[in-house]
Design a protein around this motif. Structure first.
Motif, mmCIF file in Angstrom:
data_model
loop_
_atom_site.group_PDB
_atom_site.id
_atom_site.type_symbol
_atom_site.label_atom_id
_atom_site.label_comp_id
_atom_site.label_asym_id
_atom_site.label_seq_id
_atom_site.Cartn_x
_atom_site.Cartn_y
_atom_site.Cartn_z
ATOM 1 N N UNK A 54 51.881 29.214 34.609
ATOM 2 C CA UNK A 54 50.620 29.199 33.852
ATOM 3 C C UNK A 54 50.549 30.454 32.980
ATOM 4 N N UNK A 55 50.690 30.318 31.658
ATOM 5 C CA UNK A 55 50.718 31.490 30.759
ATOM 6 C C UNK A 55 49.478 32.375 30.836
ATOM 7 N N UNK A 56 48.307 31.775 31.108
ATOM 8 C CA UNK A 56 47.065 32.552 31.116
ATOM 9 C C UNK A 56 47.024 33.573 32.252
ATOM 10 N N UNK A 57 47.929 33.442 33.221
ATOM 11 C CA UNK A 57 47.966 34.395 34.342
ATOM 12 C C UNK A 57 48.244 35.804 33.827
ATOM 13 N N UNK A 58 49.045 35.919 32.777
ATOM 14 C CA UNK A 58 49.410 37.249 32.260
ATOM 15 C C UNK A 58 48.172 37.998 31.775
ATOM 16 N N UNK A 59 47.339 37.328 30.992
ATOM 17 C CA UNK A 59 46.131 37.994 30.492
ATOM 18 C C UNK A 59 45.158 38.297 31.626
ATOM 19 N N UNK A 60 45.087 37.406 32.611
ATOM 20 C CA UNK A 60 44.215 37.651 33.770
ATOM 21 C C UNK A 60 44.696 38.861 34.560
ATOM 22 N N UNK A 61 46.020 38.952 34.758
ATOM 23 C CA UNK A 61 46.583 40.087 35.486
ATOM 24 C C UNK A 61 46.387 41.388 34.717
ATOM 25 N N UNK A 62 46.521 41.333 33.393
ATOM 26 C CA UNK A 62 46.285 42.529 32.574
ATOM 27 C C UNK A 62 44.849 43.008 32.703
ATOM 28 N N UNK A 63 43.913 42.057 32.629
ATOM 29 C CA UNK A 63 42.495 42.405 32.760
ATOM 30 C C UNK A 63 42.211 42.970 34.144
ATOM 31 N N UNK A 64 42.782 42.340 35.165
ATOM 32 C CA UNK A 64 42.592 42.826 36.533
ATOM 33 C C UNK A 64 43.154 44.221 36.730
ATOM 34 N N UNK A 65 44.327 44.472 36.150
ATOM 35 C CA UNK A 65 44.933 45.801 36.243
ATOM 36 C C UNK A 65 44.050 46.848 35.574
ATOM 37 N N UNK A 66 43.524 46.500 34.398
ATOM 38 C CA UNK A 66 42.650 47.434 33.676
ATOM 39 C C UNK A 66 41.394 47.751 34.485
ATOM 40 N N UNK A 67 40.790 46.723 35.083
ATOM 41 C CA UNK A 67 39.572 46.921 35.877
ATOM 42 C C UNK A 67 39.854 47.813 37.081
ATOM 43 N N UNK A 68 40.923 47.503 37.817
ATOM 44 C CA UNK A 68 41.274 48.290 39.004
ATOM 45 C C UNK A 68 41.599 49.725 38.614
ATOM 46 N N UNK A 69 42.427 49.900 37.589
ATOM 47 C CA UNK A 69 42.868 51.241 37.195
ATOM 48 C C UNK A 69 41.696 52.089 36.705
ATOM 49 N N UNK A 70 40.879 51.527 35.826
ATOM 50 C CA UNK A 70 39.747 52.293 35.275
ATOM 51 C C UNK A 70 38.728 52.617 36.362
ATOM 52 N N UNK A 71 38.429 51.642 37.230
ATOM 53 C CA UNK A 71 37.440 51.852 38.289
ATOM 54 C C UNK A 71 37.882 52.947 39.252
ATOM 55 N N UNK A 72 39.138 52.894 39.680
ATOM 56 C CA UNK A 72 39.634 53.883 40.633
ATOM 57 C C UNK A 72 39.807 55.255 39.972
ATOM 58 N N UNK A 73 40.135 55.253 38.680
ATOM 59 C CA UNK A 73 40.238 56.529 37.963
ATOM 60 C C UNK A 73 38.873 57.208 37.874
ATOM 61 N N UNK A 74 37.854 56.444 37.518
ATOM 62 C CA UNK A 74 36.502 57.001 37.440
ATOM 63 C C UNK A 74 36.030 57.483 38.805
ATOM 64 N N UNK A 75 36.344 56.709 39.847
ATOM 65 C CA UNK A 75 35.951 57.115 41.202
ATOM 66 C C UNK A 75 36.578 58.457 41.561
ATOM 67 N N UNK A 76 37.845 58.645 41.168
ATOM 68 C CA UNK A 76 38.530 59.906 41.474
ATOM 69 C C UNK A 76 37.965 61.065 40.664
ATOM 70 N N UNK A 77 37.685 60.825 39.376
ATOM 71 C CA UNK A 77 37.207 61.901 38.506
ATOM 72 C C UNK A 77 35.766 62.294 38.808
ATOM 73 N N UNK A 78 34.961 61.329 39.242
ATOM 74 C CA UNK A 78 33.563 61.619 39.529
ATOM 75 C C UNK A 78 33.366 62.231 40.906
ATOM 76 N N UNK A 79 34.382 62.152 41.734
ATOM 77 C CA UNK A 79 34.325 62.758 43.060
ATOM 78 C C UNK A 79 34.494 64.272 42.935
ATOM 79 N N UNK A 80 33.452 65.007 43.281
ATOM 80 C CA UNK A 80 33.482 66.458 43.089
ATOM 81 C C UNK A 80 34.302 67.173 44.164
#
Length: 242
Positions: free
Chosen positions: A115-141
């Motif tokens: 299913x070709x659409x899996x690639x875009x879904x995985x990209x979006x999921x990776x972006x969400x996970x990466x950005x969310x965890x990055x913000x969690x790390x940076x906002x942690x004092x």
């Protein structure tokens, strides 16, 4: 009267204050900009590498591209960090990420057949996970996530051993545990590596190119795991229909 009205939950959720990093020193913020700029170049280079696979078929030479990646990362590690070598090291980093993108080719071919659409879904999921965890790390004092280092390395060792042994056992249950473990582990590595980069800069280490390698590997492993998980689920759905 308006000043006494309760603030809505939406206004609190999207408040600009959430994205303020005043607790980070100016030189750390500048360093982080360099790290994420370098990481962006690496991601673009990896995407070009994956795209090149579809026209050249280089991904079929997985062993050679993997060896090339290892050679480049060793070259980068042994090249001294300085202003004079920044362009050279950035070129090595870009070549490494390009070969890493090519190495994803065979997996992308398999996913496209399902299913070709899996690639875009995985990209979006990776972006969400990466950005969310990055913000969690940076906002942690506090340096809370730095204490996960030993646990994460131990988990990586056991997962690597599990993946190797499953080559001989061929167990679906072990494989599922392995791939979900990789997703969880490298998501946690984003927290750890982000705080480690901040701490290293505070101690004088400004090698943003080498530090980008860690984050790049985290993102690639998350993307790879999501591709496999989503493709497996879609394949199971198709089999049930048939």
């Amino acid at each position: 009267m308006n000043s006494f009205q309760p603030r809505s939950r939406e206004s609190e959720l999207f408040s600009p204050a959430i994205f303020k990093f005043d607790h980070l020193e100016a030189h750390v913020q500048t360093h982080l900009k360099n790290v994420y700029s370098c990481l962006s170049i690496g991601m673009l280079s990896a995407a070009l590498g994956a795209y090149a696979h579809f026209y050249t078929g280089l991904g079929q030479w997985y062993f050679l591209t993997a060896l090339g990646s290892l050679g480049l990362i060793a070259w980068l590690a042994t090249t001294r960090h300085s202003k004079e070598t920044t362009s050279k090291r950035l070129g090595i980093f870009t070549a490494f990420t390009f070969l890493s993108g090519i190495s994803l080719g065979p997996l992308l071919d398999l996913v496209i057949r399902i299913e070709p659409s899996i690639i875009s879904t995985a990209l979006a999921g990776t972006a969400v996970v990466f950005i969310s965890f990055t913000l969690a790390a940076l906002l942690n004092r506090n340096r809370t996530f730095l204490y996960m280092g030993g646990f994460l390395m131990s988990g990586l060792m056991w997962l690597t051993l599990m993946g190797f042994l499953n080559i001989f056992f061929g167990s679906r249950m072990i494989f599922d545990f392995y791939i979900y473990g990789i997703l969880a582990l490298f998501s946690a590595f984003v927290l750890y590596d982000t705080q480690l980069i901040v701490e290293k800069r505070r101690r004088g280490d400004d090698d943003f190119i080498w530090q980008s390698v860690d984050l790049f590997l985290d993102a690639i492993q998350i993307f790879r795991a999501l591709l496999i998980i989503l493709a497996k689920k879609e394949d199971n759905k198709k089999r049930r229909r048939d």
